[in-house]
Design an enzyme around this catalytic site. Structure first.
Site, PDB file in Angstrom:
ATOM      1  N   SER A 278     -26.847 -30.308  35.524  1.00  0.00           N
ATOM      2  CA  SER A 278     -26.524 -31.328  34.523  1.00  0.00           C
ATOM      3  C   SER A 278     -25.236 -32.076  34.886  1.00  0.00           C
ATOM      4  O   SER A 278     -24.946 -33.102  34.288  1.00  0.00           O
ATOM      5  CB  SER A 278     -26.340 -30.654  33.165  1.00  0.00           C
TER       6      SER A 278
ATOM      7  N   CYS B  93     -28.662 -24.678  37.244  1.00  0.00           N
ATOM      8  CA  CYS B  93     -28.197 -24.839  35.871  1.00  0.00           C
ATOM      9  C   CYS B  93     -28.984 -23.847  35.009  1.00  0.00           C
ATOM     10  O   CYS B  93     -30.222 -23.914  34.988  1.00  0.00           O
ATOM     11  CB  CYS B  93     -28.475 -26.279  35.432  1.00  0.00           C
ATOM     12  N   ASN B  94     -28.289 -22.934  34.353  1.00  0.00           N
ATOM     13  CA  ASN B  94     -28.972 -21.935  33.519  1.00  0.00           C
ATOM     14  C   ASN B  94     -29.735 -22.600  32.380  1.00  0.00           C
ATOM     15  O   ASN B  94     -30.838 -22.187  32.019  1.00  0.00           O
ATOM     16  CB  ASN B  94     -27.953 -20.961  32.916  1.00  0.00           C
TER      17      ASN B  94
ATOM     18  N   CYS C  72     -23.319 -19.817  33.003  1.00  0.00           N
ATOM     19  CA  CYS C  72     -23.391 -21.274  33.154  1.00  0.00           C
ATOM     20  C   CYS C  72     -22.724 -21.579  34.485  1.00  0.00           C
ATOM     21  O   CYS C  72     -21.659 -21.016  34.794  1.00  0.00           O
ATOM     22  CB  CYS C  72     -22.645 -21.963  32.015  1.00  0.00           C
ATOM     23  N   THR C  73     -23.348 -22.453  35.276  1.00  0.00           N
ATOM     24  CA  THR C  73     -22.849 -22.662  36.637  1.00  0.00           C
ATOM     25  C   THR C  73     -21.519 -23.421  36.686  1.00  0.00           C
ATOM     26  O   THR C  73     -20.884 -23.470  37.732  1.00  0.00           O
ATOM     27  CB  THR C  73     -23.905 -23.393  37.489  1.00  0.00           C
TER      28      THR C  73
HETATM   29  N1  DGL Z   1     -24.228 -25.947  34.202  1.00  0.00           N
HETATM   30  C1  DGL Z   1     -25.118 -25.750  33.129  1.00  0.00           C
HETATM   31  C2  DGL Z   1     -25.602 -24.301  33.025  1.00  0.00           C
HETATM   32  O1  DGL Z   1     -25.579 -23.573  33.991  1.00  0.00           O
HETATM   33  C3  DGL Z   1     -24.844 -26.239  31.754  1.00  0.00           C
HETATM   34  C4  DGL Z   1     -23.861 -27.231  31.412  1.00  0.00           C
HETATM   35  C5  DGL Z   1     -24.359 -28.187  30.328  1.00  0.00           C
HETATM   36  O2  DGL Z   1     -24.242 -27.862  29.142  1.00  0.00           O
HETATM   37  O3  DGL Z   1     -24.840 -29.230  30.719  1.00  0.00           O
HETATM   38  O4  DGL Z   1     -26.044 -23.891  31.982  1.00  0.00           O
END
Ligand code: DGL
Length: 263
Positions: free
Chosen positions: A19, A81-82, A192-193
């Site tokens: 994201s 992205c999780n 979350c990454t």
């Molecule tokens: N990097 C995303 C993840 O691993 C989430 C960040 C977002 O909320 O966009 O969940």
């Protein structure tokens, strides 16, 4: 597939999607385990955060961006992205069964294996924590560890701004983590990454005795395994290249991508 076609496919890049900037923490692990591969990284910072959006929107955005990486020739895609993984990877697998496609999920397994009986906090976006996928993951490990899900709305935004060690971040983390620290915490899973980029600050706030886990390296190894299985690893000997794209197409944004990648 003819031999020539196969050789051509091997030389195609691997697509990596998030994201925003967070997936760069996974990209770094991918490059470590597959230094000879080329990568295209796409971050959708214009539409971030995904973690506070409805599931259908996250699914549609993710499908769109994965298809666009495929259209650019990606031989496999990592959904780094999780949040996007829980909303869209099952559908994408049905749509593209031949595509080596790897998602990421909170690294509960290493915590359960290394510290059975412990109390583990999972930091993630509100959306990841609400999803059925996460509930199923919790069920798988809840007889081995005590899991405390902790939604962190607002945390990914610090990383998107490149603010990795300011006072505001410290204050945010203290406020967020103090209530869960009232009972002893043995480990924290970064679900979350974006969060590996603020790992040091998290460690300072929770103290040295707490082990921090993230799923980046496991995800990278899984992608290598999937490509190997299909005989799609790039045979070239020189180092691969990484290209960055972002829906917020400014020089500042791309400079931040590169600087996070170098961290
Ligand atoms: N990097 C995303 C993840 O691993 C989430 C960040 C977002 O909320 O966009 O969940």
């Amino acid at each position: 597939m003819s031999n020539e076609k196969k050789q051509e496919s091997c030389r195609q890049p691997i697509g990596v999607f998030d994201s925003g900037m967070g997936g760069i923490s996974v990209l770094r692990e991918l490059v470590k385990v597959m230094p000879h591969e080329d990568f295209i990284y796409f971050g959708d910072s214009v539409n971030a955060p995904y973690g506070t959006r409805p599931t259908e929107q996250i699914r549609d955005l993710t499908i769109h961006h994965v298809e666009s990486l495929m259209a650019q020739g990606a031989k496999g895609v990592v959904v780094a992205c999780n949040t996007a993984t829980s909303a869209a990877v099952a559908v994408l697998r049905k749509m593209y069964p031949q595509l080596p496609l790897v998602g990421i999920e909170p690294a509960l397994k290493p915590a359960a294996v290394q510290k059975p009986g412990s109390r583990i906090v999972v930091m993630a976006t509100p959306m990841t924590i609400k999803q059925e996928k996460f509930c199923n993951l919790m069920k798988r490990y809840e007889d081995k560890i005590r899991i405390v899900p902790l939604p962190c709305p607002g945390l990914m935004e610090f990383v998107e701004r490149g603010d990795l060690n300011g006072d505001d971040l410290r204050e945010y983390l203290q406020k967020l983590l103090t209530p869960v620290m009232k009972e002893p915490v043995d480990g924290i899973v970064l679900g979350c990454t974006h969060y590996p980029f603020v790992r040091e600050m998290i460690q300072q706030v929770v103290g040295d005795k707490v082990t921090i886990y993230d799923g980046g390296s496991g995800t990278a190894r899984e992608m290598r395994r999937r490509l190997q299985e299909k005989d799609l690893l790039n045979p070239k000997q020189e180092r691969g290249q990484v290209r960055f794209y972002n829906s917020r197409d400014t020089e500042e944004e791309l400079a931040l991508c590169r600087s996070l990648f170098e961290k």
